[in-house]
Design an enzyme around this catalytic site. Structure first.
Site, mmCIF file in Angstrom:
data_model
loop_
_atom_site.group_PDB
_atom_site.id
_atom_site.type_symbol
_atom_site.label_atom_id
_atom_site.label_comp_id
_atom_site.label_asym_id
_atom_site.label_seq_id
_atom_site.Cartn_x
_atom_site.Cartn_y
_atom_site.Cartn_z
ATOM 1 N N ARG A 48 0.906 -1.137 0.034
ATOM 2 C CA ARG A 48 -0.047 0.147 0.306
ATOM 3 C C ARG A 48 0.676 1.195 -0.432
ATOM 4 O O ARG A 48 0.768 2.100 -0.583
ATOM 5 C CB ARG A 48 -1.371 -0.235 0.587
ATOM 6 C CG ARG A 48 -1.989 -0.929 1.049
ATOM 7 C CD ARG A 48 -2.845 -0.924 2.023
ATOM 8 N NE ARG A 48 -3.624 0.285 2.214
ATOM 9 C CZ ARG A 48 -4.671 0.567 2.275
ATOM 10 N NH1 ARG A 48 -4.693 0.326 4.145
ATOM 11 N NH2 ARG A 48 -5.221 1.738 2.794
ATOM 12 N N GLN B 144 -10.292 9.756 7.409
ATOM 13 C CA GLN B 144 -10.085 8.602 7.386
ATOM 14 C C GLN B 144 -9.015 7.934 6.462
ATOM 15 O O GLN B 144 -8.750 6.676 6.827
ATOM 16 C CB GLN B 144 -11.687 7.278 7.324
ATOM 17 C CG GLN B 144 -12.744 8.195 7.894
ATOM 18 C CD GLN B 144 -14.089 7.323 7.654
ATOM 19 O OE1 GLN B 144 -14.175 6.234 7.466
ATOM 20 N NE2 GLN B 144 -14.328 8.250 6.866
ATOM 21 N N ASN B 145 -8.725 8.611 5.856
ATOM 22 C CA ASN B 145 -7.208 7.691 4.479
ATOM 23 C C ASN B 145 -6.265 8.393 5.538
ATOM 24 O O ASN B 145 -5.510 9.521 5.193
ATOM 25 C CB ASN B 145 -7.484 8.859 3.131
ATOM 26 C CG ASN B 145 -8.989 8.634 2.140
ATOM 27 O OD1 ASN B 145 -9.691 7.724 3.069
ATOM 28 N ND2 ASN B 145 -8.887 9.220 1.572
ATOM 29 N N ASP C 253 -3.279 7.383 2.805
ATOM 30 C CA ASP C 253 -2.638 7.323 1.629
ATOM 31 C C ASP C 253 -1.860 8.735 1.138
ATOM 32 O O ASP C 253 -0.894 8.486 0.986
ATOM 33 C CB ASP C 253 -3.299 7.221 0.464
ATOM 34 C CG ASP C 253 -4.910 8.413 0.321
ATOM 35 O OD1 ASP C 253 -4.659 9.402 1.530
ATOM 36 O OD2 ASP C 253 -5.525 7.757 0.200
ATOM 37 N N HIS D 262 -7.390 8.288 10.786
ATOM 38 C CA HIS D 262 -6.744 6.785 11.125
ATOM 39 C C HIS D 262 -5.790 6.420 11.043
ATOM 40 O O HIS D 262 -5.336 5.100 9.973
ATOM 41 C CB HIS D 262 -7.811 5.407 9.569
ATOM 42 C CG HIS D 262 -8.967 5.443 10.745
ATOM 43 N ND1 HIS D 262 -10.487 5.343 9.558
ATOM 44 C CD2 HIS D 262 -9.841 5.789 11.357
ATOM 45 C CE1 HIS D 262 -11.680 4.720 9.850
ATOM 46 N NE2 HIS D 262 -11.069 5.048 11.178
ATOM 47 N N CYS E 91 7.123 1.480 17.241
ATOM 48 C CA CYS E 91 6.352 0.271 17.719
ATOM 49 C C CYS E 91 4.861 -0.137 18.315
ATOM 50 O O CYS E 91 4.317 0.528 19.028
ATOM 51 C CB CYS E 91 7.394 0.546 19.175
ATOM 52 S SG CYS E 91 7.850 -1.071 20.166
ATOM 53 N N GLY F 275 -17.136 11.054 0.019
ATOM 54 C CA GLY F 275 -16.535 9.421 -0.837
ATOM 55 C C GLY F 275 -16.810 8.436 0.871
ATOM 56 O O GLY F 275 -15.393 7.657 0.948
ATOM 57 N N ASN G 86 -21.229 11.911 -2.956
ATOM 58 C CA ASN G 86 -20.192 10.461 -2.718
ATOM 59 C C ASN G 86 -20.604 9.574 -4.530
ATOM 60 O O ASN G 86 -22.337 10.083 -4.958
ATOM 61 C CB ASN G 86 -20.972 9.732 -1.537
ATOM 62 C CG ASN G 86 -20.545 8.449 -1.037
ATOM 63 O OD1 ASN G 86 -19.300 9.311 -1.093
ATOM 64 N ND2 ASN G 86 -20.584 7.548 -0.467
ATOM 65 N N LEU G 87 -20.147 8.458 -4.659
ATOM 66 C CA LEU G 87 -20.146 7.542 -6.089
ATOM 67 C C LEU G 87 -22.498 7.261 -6.138
ATOM 68 O O LEU G 87 -23.346 7.458 -6.628
ATOM 69 C CB LEU G 87 -19.245 6.684 -5.756
ATOM 70 C CG LEU G 87 -20.166 5.801 -7.669
ATOM 71 C CD1 LEU G 87 -20.099 7.192 -9.056
ATOM 72 C CD2 LEU G 87 -18.257 5.180 -7.704
#
Ligand code: APR
Length: 246
Positions: free
Chosen positions: A66, A100-101, A103, A118, A126, A191, A217-218
């Site tokens: 990822r 919440q991403n 990336d 998140h 650790c 999203g 949103n989609l």
């Protein structure tokens, strides 16, 4: 579909909540859509403390993959529109991005006031709670495909600084998010399927405050009834049309 800009005033207090859908058009798979990550991987093996205890090497291979993927893609027009909104509100308005991403695409698009509830794909800490408290987490782009890395301090296992299923959110980040939402005029969710708690309940804090609740949103998610305005479509197409500053 009404595509007029949302009418955001420069004095407004805005919270944007994003989920995996905003990164979909950058080429990062979402979690719960068809073909999503949780269809291809067993959540309990790669995204729980129990899965990590059972097979840390597998977990690090998953997150290394990822990291590699997130590094190889670019932020899209949706990420840039959110960053432009933050600049538009500037010093007069108030802006908080709760994501919440993990990336890092919002940061790369120029967003600054971010609460990554998140955690982050590009931070490591650790796995030992006591040692982790002292050391904190640090930036780490490295890939660990041959096995889990070890802590330089205690020799125990290191782990990605990501909130897994069954874990609590960082209390400081969580309370900052709740405070910002409890004080906003406009709550814009983008999203996210609204399937994962406690974040799925953030819209209720905005509703209790009497804020406008807007969704981009989609598809209509499970909690769609909590939103007073719903714009269905791709965020990279809709956000530049809806938000000021771009
Ligand atoms: N534009 C807008 N929305 C989109 C797009 C797009 N291009 N593509 C997909 N979506 C929508 C989907 O319709 C879906 O409702 O994004 C949502 C993605 O939902 P999930 O895959 O459930 O992602 P998310 O809500 O971020 O998941 C929450 O779950 O697995 C955990 O920790 C992980 O942070 C994640 C959390």
């Amino acid at each position: 579909m009404d595509l007029r800009p949302l009418g955001i005033h420069p004095d407004s207090s805005v919270v944007v909540l994003t989920g995996a859908g905003i990164s979909a058009e950058s080429g990062i798979a979402t979690f719960r859509d068809s073909g999503g990550l949780w269809e291809q991987h067993d959540v309990s093996q790669v995204a729980t403390p129990e899965g990590f205890a059972a097979n840390p090497d597998l977990v690090w291979r998953f997150y290394s993959q990822r990291r590699l993927q997130a590094r190889s893609v670019e932020p899209n027009a949706g990420h840039f529109a959110v960053a432009a909104l933050e600049r538009f509100l500037g010093e007069r308005g108030r802006f908080t991005l709760v994501t919440q991403n993990v990336d890092g695409l919002h940061q790369r698009a120029g967003s600054r006031r971010i609460l990554p509830v998140h955690g982050s794909l590009f931070r490591t800490r650790c796995a030992d709670i006591e040692c982790g408290k002292g050391l904190g987490s640090w930036e780490d782009e490295s890939l660990h495909v041959d096995g889990a890395p070890r802590c330089p301090e205690c020799g125990g296992l290191l782990r990605p600084d990501i909130v897994w299923f069954g874990e609590y959110l960082d209390p400081a980040v969580e309370s900052a998010a709740r405070e910002a939402i409890a004080d906003c005029d406009l709550f814009l969710a983008v999203g996210t399927s609204g399937a994962v708690w406690p974040v799925a309940g953030y819209v209720d804090i905005a509703l209790a405050r009497g804020a406008r609740t807007v969704l981009v949103n989609l598809e209509a998610p499970a909690n769609v009834s909590r939103f007073s305005e719903v714009h269905l479509g791709k965020s990279a197409e809709l956000l530049p049309l809806l938000l000021p500053g771009t």
